[in-house]
Write an enzyme that holds these catalytic residues in place. Structure first.
Site, PDB file in Angstrom:
ATOM      1  N   GLU A 142       0.852  -1.327   0.105  1.00 41.94           N
ATOM      2  CA  GLU A 142      -0.015   0.019   0.187  1.00 41.94           C
ATOM      3  C   GLU A 142       0.907   1.281   0.044  1.00 41.94           C
ATOM      4  O   GLU A 142       0.812   2.135   0.937  1.00 41.94           O
ATOM      5  CB  GLU A 142      -0.892  -0.092   1.209  1.00 41.94           C
ATOM      6  N   GLU A 299      -6.276  -8.132  -1.145  1.00 40.53           N
ATOM      7  CA  GLU A 299      -6.859  -8.202   0.443  1.00 40.53           C
ATOM      8  C   GLU A 299      -8.312  -8.089   0.213  1.00 40.53           C
ATOM      9  O   GLU A 299      -8.801  -7.103  -0.260  1.00 40.53           O
ATOM     10  CB  GLU A 299      -6.134  -7.422   1.251  1.00 40.53           C
TER      11      GLU A 299
HETATM   12  C1  GAL Z   1      -4.399  -3.340   4.832  1.00 39.60           C
HETATM   13  C2  GAL Z   1      -2.923  -3.626   4.912  1.00 39.60           C
HETATM   14  C3  GAL Z   1      -2.955  -4.971   5.567  1.00 39.60           C
HETATM   15  C4  GAL Z   1      -3.877  -4.920   6.817  1.00 39.60           C
HETATM   16  C5  GAL Z   1      -5.144  -4.629   6.452  1.00 39.60           C
HETATM   17  C6  GAL Z   1      -6.089  -4.525   7.752  1.00 39.60           C
HETATM   18  O1  GAL Z   1      -4.737  -1.855   4.372  1.00 39.60           O
HETATM   19  O2  GAL Z   1      -2.390  -3.763   3.662  1.00 39.60           O
HETATM   20  O3  GAL Z   1      -1.670  -5.230   5.960  1.00 39.60           O
HETATM   21  O4  GAL Z   1      -3.189  -3.915   7.809  1.00 39.60           O
HETATM   22  O5  GAL Z   1      -5.223  -3.321   5.641  1.00 39.60           O
HETATM   23  O6  GAL Z   1      -5.909  -3.503   8.334  1.00 39.60           O
END
Ligand code: GAL
Ligand code: ZN
Length: 661
Positions: A142, A299
């Site tokens: 990110e 994700e």
């Molecule tokens: C995303 C990040 C993950 C984890 C997830 C939940 O933005 O890439 O590493 O932190 O959020 O907060």
């Protein structure tokens, strides 16, 4: 299509790894992303590398035929690195250091970071180049444009400005630094915008956004080049972080093979400040637009989000599956769920994964497994299909940043206003591409080019060519206001777009929250935020204000230009106003739409030469009924013909195949 999970072997007892790999296999998982924060375990002290644990984890996945994407760990420099090279730490606009303790404590312009990143990336890529389970890489995590004011950034910013403006006198002139005695006498006086005041020179503020954006893209490109050296056959992607952001995602992904996004749609539908589910549709459409092709979700929502804020509602039954299908419906080819196990340690203990802290399979894993089985069943049908839309919205991080630097009036928010235009069309089942404003647009029927605040002669020329050839362009208020350097241009609004629009703005009123009325054809609709008093030059009036002192003056116009037409909306209409505005245009272009689509039901079509795949998603907790257009179609799961009305249970997903005749 493939389904995967994010997994952190370093957080768990190695005794669990084999068991997890096996359970993943039976949940239909064929892919894991690993290691993107594991620098301290991969290089425990400077120059001493330990990949044995990762080798072992990867070999367990390999044994289950699960493929691996490795994340470069550069978002989390370890303690030894920070101690040895404190210049990796970013510095905020008050000149205070950002200390380690969370993550992302790194300045992209720090030479030490580059040097240490290069070493770990070279080691990792050499080590895993030929591993049969490893298929690709995610750079960092990110990456956003850092608001860093360290000495490296100050120097790099100066060089960036010198390249752009040449002489300092030119910069002074272009930025209008004469105001408030801001003129620079030497380059050493030029700093990043310190102090954080939003009232600094807008040209400085916008150029600093561009500079930080370029720094982020450069850091990403630097990583991609290193990875390609040893792993030329592996793909490289990056997981982008939602919207809206300062950094230009089109630039950030220029060095990537395809886009990936982290998708956490709201679980709290009643109190969703992100304007309900339609934020998600826009996020996915924007992501597809980054490379103008299908993408990955790196994700995907798996459980109750929390930790960065108080926990939200748990995903309602069906929500995990429906949102995952929503991703696919809008162009995802791979969905990776975050995360397999909910963390028991560290700051994200309550950002829930598929398994709770106890690790026993439950409702969420069952629902995910259903999704993965469905994907396996339909992969053959859906693989290779793409979205082909007739309508595009032009999006620009430059405009977003310029509007953030100078908010125009109460309620005016570039991203929300773009979202409103997108939402109104999504609510009628219209497929939309959301693409970079600098892209080519020839293949569309309608191009909505909203809020082109900063004018760009190339974009204007592209639009003119498109309309000349018969295209339809929709322009809005707050366009053609500024030169690229964020100073007001001296001509009639909408500046370079005036010829295309066939109007001049005689006067404007930033009405903010004062709601106004417009008579649009036979209808009365509402508008707010901004009212241009439009004077047609060659255009025809479509709507006039019906309130306040400008009652009777033109607000919405259309201009015939070449073989096409240009609409100018001199205000921000309410949703109903936009529906009324777009309906005749959509009909005239023979674009399929579904005017009676119930709220929170989304349609999307992926297609190839043989068929169209129509996704009908009920993203709400209520039953919905959808009347589909006449078409011969069958249910992808049951093979049964589908005609007439579709009854959708809460979070129902229907996938319908329409063979091409
Ligand atoms: C995303 C990040 C993950 C984890 C997830 C939940 O933005 O890439 O590493 O932190 O959020 O907060
Ligand atoms: Zn810096």
């Amino acid at each position: 299509m493939q389904v995967g999970v994010d997994y952190y072997p370093e957080h768990w007892d190695p005794a669990l790894w084999a068991q997890d790999a096996l359970a993943m296999k039976s949940a239909g998982i064929s892919l894991v992303r690993l290691a993107e924060f594991a620098w301290s375990r991969l290089e425990p002290t400077e120059g001493r590398f330990d990949f044995t644990w990762l080798d072992e984890a990867i070999s367990l996945f390999h044994a289950q035929n699960i493929k691996v994407v490795i994340g470069t760990p550069t978002a989390a420099p370890p303690r030894w690195l920070v101690e040895q090279y404190p210049d990796v730490l970013p510095v905020n606009h008050q000149q205070q250091r950002v200390y380690p303790g969370v993550r992302c404590h790194r300045c992209y312009n720090s030479p030490s970071l580059r040097q240490c990143a290069q070493r770990i990336i070279e080691q990792l890529t050499q080590h895993y180049a030929d591993h049969p389970a490893v298929i690709g890489w995610q750079t960092d995590n990110e990456i956003v444009a850092n608001d860093c004011h360290c000495e490296h950034c100050r120097r790099a910013f100066t060089t960036w400005l010198q390249r752009k403006y040449g002489a300092l006198s030119n910069l002074n002139h272009q930025w209008g630094t004469v105001v408030w005695s801001g003129e620079y006498g030497s380059w050493s006086q030029v700093t990043t915008p310190l102090g954080g005041s939003p009232y600094q020179n807008p040209s400085l503020l916008l150029d600093f956004c561009r500079f930080t954006s370029d720094s982020a893209a450069d850091f990403n490109r630097f990583q991609a080049e290193l990875i390609r050296q040893y792993c030329p056959d592996h793909f490289i992607t990056h997981n982008l972080w939602g919207y809206p952001v300062v950094g230009d995602y089109y630039d950030l992904f220029a060095s990537m093979d395809f886009a990936a996004v982290d998708y956490y749609p709201s679980t709290d539908l009643q109190h969703d400040e992100k304007a309900n589910i339609y934020h998600g549709a826009l996020t996915l459409d924007l992501t597809r637009g980054v490379k103008r092709r299908n993408f990955w979700v790196m994700e995907q929502l798996s459980g109750t989000p929390g930790c960065w804020h108080p926990m939200s509602r748990a995903p309602f039954p069906g929500m995990i599956r429906a949102y995952a299908w929503q991703s696919i419906s809008r162009g995802a080819d791979v969905v990776v769920n975050f995360r397999w196990r909910t963390a028991r340690v560290g700051a994200e203990q309550f950002w829930h994964g598929l398994l709770d802290h106890h690790g026993h399979p439950g409702r969420r894993l069952r629902e995910f497994s259903q999704f993965s089985q469905e994907v396996a069943r339909l992969a053959e049908v859906i693989d290779g299909t793409q979205l082909h839309n007739d309508v595009a919205i032009l999006f620009s991080h430059q405009q977003l940043n310029a509007f953030t630097v100078q908010p125009q009036c109460d309620g005016f928010n570039y991203f929300n206003n773009v979202k409103q235009l997108h939402r109104v069309l999504v609510q009628q089942g219209i497929g939309i591409d959301v693409i970079n404003w600098l892209e080519r647009i020839d293949d569309y029927k309608i191009v909505i080019a909203p809020y082109l605040f900063l004018e760009n002669a190339t974009v204007v020329a592209t639009l003119e060519r498109f309309v000349t050839a018969g295209g339809i362009v929709v322009l809005t208020t707050r366009s053609g206001v500024k030169h690229d350097n964020n100073v007001c241009q001296p001509d009639d609004l909408p500046g370079l777009l005036s010829r295309l629009a066939g109007v001049r703005v005689a006067e404007y009123d930033p009405v903010g929250h004062d709601r106004q009325q417009i008579r649009l054809g036979a209808e009365m609709v509402g508008c707010s935020q901004w009212c241009d008093i439009v004077e047609p030059t060659t255009a025809t009036i479509l709507g006039c204000y019906a309130s306040d002192y400008f009652s009777g003056q033109a607000a919405v116009t259309v201009n015939a230009f070449g073989k096409g037409q240009v609409y100018y909306i001199g205000t921000v209409l309410d949703d109903r106003g936009y529906q009324r505005f777009f309906a005749p245009i959509i009909r005239a272009c023979a674009i399929e739409f579904c005017p009676d689509l119930p709220r929170d039901v989304e349609l999307s079509i992926r297609s190839d030469q043989d068929k169209r795949v129509l996704f009908v998603l009920n993203l709400s907790k209520e039953n919905k009924t959808v009347a589909l257009t006449e078409y011969s179609r069958y249910d992808a799961f049951t093979g049964e013909p589908v005609a007439g009305e579709l009854l959708l249970a809460p979070f129902d997903v229907r996938i319908l195949i329409e063979p091409r005749q």
